[in-house]
Design an enzyme around this catalytic site. Sequence first.
Site, PDB file in Angstrom:
ATOM      1  N   LYS A   1      59.649  -0.030   9.533  1.00 23.96           N
ATOM      2  CA  LYS A   1      59.131   0.980  10.758  1.00 23.96           C
ATOM      3  C   LYS A   1      60.264   1.915  10.785  1.00 23.96           C
ATOM      4  O   LYS A   1      61.369   1.856  10.058  1.00 23.96           O
ATOM      5  CB  LYS A   1      59.087   0.164  12.106  1.00 23.96           C
ATOM      6  CG  LYS A   1      60.331  -0.648  12.552  1.00 23.96           C
ATOM      7  CD  LYS A   1      59.979  -1.340  13.853  1.00 23.96           C
ATOM      8  CE  LYS A   1      61.059  -1.732  14.583  1.00 23.96           C
ATOM      9  NZ  LYS A   1      60.920  -2.379  15.890  1.00 23.96           N
TER      10      LYS A   1
ATOM     11  N   ILE B   1      69.148 -13.058  13.587  1.00 23.11           N
ATOM     12  CA  ILE B   1      69.216 -13.474  15.021  1.00 23.11           C
ATOM     13  C   ILE B   1      70.654 -14.466  15.112  1.00 23.11           C
ATOM     14  O   ILE B   1      71.084 -14.255  16.184  1.00 23.11           O
ATOM     15  CB  ILE B   1      68.044 -14.139  15.063  1.00 23.11           C
ATOM     16  CG1 ILE B   1      66.839 -13.375  14.920  1.00 23.11           C
ATOM     17  CG2 ILE B   1      68.070 -15.202  16.458  1.00 23.11           C
ATOM     18  CD1 ILE B   1      66.893 -12.215  16.135  1.00 23.11           C
TER      19      ILE B   1
ATOM     20  N   CYS C   1      58.135 -10.567  11.595  1.00 27.98           N
ATOM     21  CA  CYS C   1      57.727 -11.387  12.771  1.00 27.98           C
ATOM     22  C   CYS C   1      56.325 -11.054  13.107  1.00 27.98           C
ATOM     23  O   CYS C   1      55.469 -12.063  13.030  1.00 27.98           O
ATOM     24  CB  CYS C   1      58.509 -10.719  14.176  1.00 27.98           C
ATOM     25  SG  CYS C   1      60.297 -10.821  13.895  1.00 27.98           S
TER      26      CYS C   1
ATOM     27  N   LYS D   1      55.967 -17.896  22.317  1.00 29.15           N
ATOM     28  CA  LYS D   1      56.853 -16.842  21.494  1.00 29.15           C
ATOM     29  C   LYS D   1      55.756 -16.533  20.155  1.00 29.15           C
ATOM     30  O   LYS D   1      55.787 -15.204  20.013  1.00 29.15           O
ATOM     31  CB  LYS D   1      58.097 -17.613  20.692  1.00 29.15           C
ATOM     32  CG  LYS D   1      58.379 -16.964  19.618  1.00 29.15           C
ATOM     33  CD  LYS D   1      59.248 -15.733  19.689  1.00 29.15           C
ATOM     34  CE  LYS D   1      59.242 -14.820  18.637  1.00 29.15           C
ATOM     35  NZ  LYS D   1      60.211 -13.561  18.708  1.00 29.15           N
TER      36      LYS D   1
HETATM   37  N1  SAJ Z   1      53.446  -1.230  14.561  1.00 25.52           N
HETATM   38  C1  SAJ Z   1      52.201  -0.402  14.661  1.00 25.52           C
HETATM   39  N2  SAJ Z   1      52.055   0.157  15.702  1.00 25.52           N
HETATM   40  C2  SAJ Z   1      52.454  -0.214  16.741  1.00 25.52           C
HETATM   41  C3  SAJ Z   1      53.605  -0.783  16.994  1.00 25.52           C
HETATM   42  C4  SAJ Z   1      54.285  -1.444  15.726  1.00 25.52           C
HETATM   43  O1  SAJ Z   1      51.573  -0.230  13.692  1.00 25.52           O
HETATM   44  O2  SAJ Z   1      51.973   0.271  17.760  1.00 25.52           O
HETATM   45  C5  SAJ Z   1      53.904  -1.898  13.254  1.00 25.52           C
HETATM   46  C6  SAJ Z   1      55.413  -1.298  12.688  1.00 25.52           C
HETATM   47  O3  SAJ Z   1      55.095   0.102  12.359  1.00 25.52           O
HETATM   48  C7  SAJ Z   1      55.941  -2.306  12.050  1.00 25.52           C
HETATM   49  C8  SAJ Z   1      55.277  -3.644  12.688  1.00 25.52           C
HETATM   50  O4  SAJ Z   1      54.313  -3.174  13.477  1.00 25.52           O
HETATM   51  O5  SAJ Z   1      55.526  -2.270  10.783  1.00 25.52           O
HETATM   52  C9  SAJ Z   1      56.275  -4.369  13.630  1.00 25.52           C
HETATM   53  O6  SAJ Z   1      57.204  -3.723  14.528  1.00 25.52           O
HETATM   54  P1  SAJ Z   1      57.188  -3.772  15.927  1.00 25.52           P
HETATM   55  O7  SAJ Z   1      58.216  -2.903  16.351  1.00 25.52           O
HETATM   56  O8  SAJ Z   1      56.058  -3.833  16.659  1.00 25.52           O
HETATM   57  O9  SAJ Z   1      58.093  -5.188  16.083  1.00 25.52           O
HETATM   58  P2  SAJ Z   1      59.316  -5.961  15.364  1.00 25.52           P
HETATM   59  O10 SAJ Z   1      58.477  -6.770  13.989  1.00 25.52           O
HETATM   60  O11 SAJ Z   1      60.319  -5.089  14.991  1.00 25.52           O
HETATM   61  O12 SAJ Z   1      59.851  -7.054  16.398  1.00 25.52           O
HETATM   62  C10 SAJ Z   1      58.632  -7.780  17.126  1.00 25.52           C
HETATM   63  C11 SAJ Z   1      58.876  -7.569  18.569  1.00 25.52           C
HETATM   64  N3  SAJ Z   1      57.965  -8.306  19.362  1.00 25.52           N
HETATM   65  C12 SAJ Z   1      56.903  -7.696  20.227  1.00 25.52           C
HETATM   66  O13 SAJ Z   1      57.192  -6.688  20.583  1.00 25.52           O
HETATM   67  C13 SAJ Z   1      55.816  -8.489  21.092  1.00 25.52           C
HETATM   68  C14 SAJ Z   1      60.099  -8.063  19.157  1.00 25.52           C
HETATM   69  O14 SAJ Z   1      60.251  -8.107  20.422  1.00 25.52           O
HETATM   70  C15 SAJ Z   1      60.390  -9.524  18.631  1.00 25.52           C
HETATM   71  O15 SAJ Z   1      61.472 -10.293  19.134  1.00 25.52           O
HETATM   72  C16 SAJ Z   1      60.184  -9.559  17.268  1.00 25.52           C
HETATM   73  O16 SAJ Z   1      59.009  -9.062  16.687  1.00 25.52           O
HETATM   74  C17 SAJ Z   1      60.503 -11.082  16.616  1.00 25.52           C
HETATM   75  O17 SAJ Z   1      61.672 -11.558  16.206  1.00 25.52           O
HETATM   76  O18 SAJ Z   1      59.840 -12.042  16.659  1.00 25.52           O
END
Ligand code: SAJ
Length: 424
Positions: free
Chosen positions: A311, A14, A259, A205
């Site tokens: 992911k 970040i 996150c 957040k």
């Molecule tokens: N995942 C699932 N099912 C889904 C979506 C994601 O199982 O439908 C899993 C992914 O495979 C992965 C994990 O969740 O293992 C997290 O992936 P993600 O794409 O949901 O999120 P991050 O961790 O890459 O980023 C998140 C985001 N937050 C939200 O969408 C609310 C991002 O916008 C934030 O800025 C980031 O966390 C952060 O820095 O907090």
Amino acid sequence: MKDKIITILGTGYIGLPTAAMFSSKGFKVKGYDKSEKVREALRRGDFLVEEGVNELLKEAKESKNFTVIDEIKESDVFIICVPTPLTPDNKADMSMVRECVLKISKVIKRGDILILESTSPPNTCKGLIAPLIERETNLKAGVDYYLAHSPERVIPGNIIKEFMENGRIIGGINRESSEIVKKLYESFVEGEIFLTDSTTAEFAKLAENTYRDINIAIANEFLKIAEELKIDVHEMIFLANKHPRVNILKPGPGVGGHCIAVDPWFLAGSENANLIRMARAINDSMPKYTYERIKGILSKGKITILGLTFKPDTDDFRGSPIVELAKLLIADGNYEIDLVDPYGPSKNFSVAKIEVKDDLYESTKDSNLLVLGVNHREYLNLDFEKIGSLMKEKIFFDTRGVYDIGELQKYYFRGYSLGNGREN
Ligand code: SAJ
């Protein structure tokens, strides 16, 4: 504003994009990282965040808008971007934030701006940072210097666009702090900026990622129920999501990264946080659940796992549920495990001493079971004919529900999919 010198503490996932954004708008940005190795890498120009960010940093380095410093000196603005990981008992480890605040306290002066960008438990600005600075310097937050929390919301893989276009929350210790920090971020944020108090910003957040975690947890619970009912959870969710006010996220082998799997714990300390803890437990159960599914398909033999990052289309292996799955399969003792990921060799990544390679054909040789762990774009159109000719047994298990497993019969494969209880 542009004449202000900005010091960024913590030049990681970040801090670097934040440095890139401000320096691309003409600010003089100084990056500080406590790791000498990181500072050396930055001086060499090894930025390694992601395309877009790396480009901006290269330009900023050339124009000298971005420089790396070995210790914190006087500055007009300090932005804290250090990790706030979990302690072994799932509490927020604020030691790195505290360390930064102590360093800043040695040089902060009247009129300076202090911004916390790290995701932090509610009350960090008011209850931790302000008292610490006051104890060390006698300067009062909101009176002698400005203090605010301004959380980022970017999704890895699309950082620059989201940094610019997402709405941003700025929560000041007082109104003046919010206003001045807004002026700074307006230099690159094109989305709407919302002002609030610091504790509301800290909570918001965490609420965003907790909401996503809970939505994924219900999807994962549906996955387990669908398998009991011998139907396909992905088809069921696709249909349920046709309702105009329903948006169930994707079930799968678990939630990883740094996150969504972490932030809910920052709220879980409250005695009112029941659902939050339950969602964490459900999502954390998924690697083990997936492992049990695999044991039901193959009791002994060679397993090749494709994709191990947290992911798709990221090179980030942190907190990956597929790494957890691989560890369980390795520890089982009944399997020979081969691990493949396009980002394995460049990151020098290994799991329990098993090196992650990138040659999918080499690794599927003599395999009894091919597991799709992460649906990287490279793995969306697998050549089953070729893979099948190399494998000992043609069995495929899709943990992401991206393949139509019935179709695989064409290639004489027995196909299984996590969340699909239908017999194929
Ligand atoms: N995942 C699932 N099912 C889904 C979506 C994601 O199982 O439908 C899993 C992914 O495979 C992965 C994990 O969740 O293992 C997290 O992936 P993600 O794409 O949901 O999120 P991050 O961790 O890459 O980023 C998140 C985001 N937050 C939200 O969408 C609310 C991002 O916008 C934030 O800025 C980031 O966390 C952060 O820095 O907090």
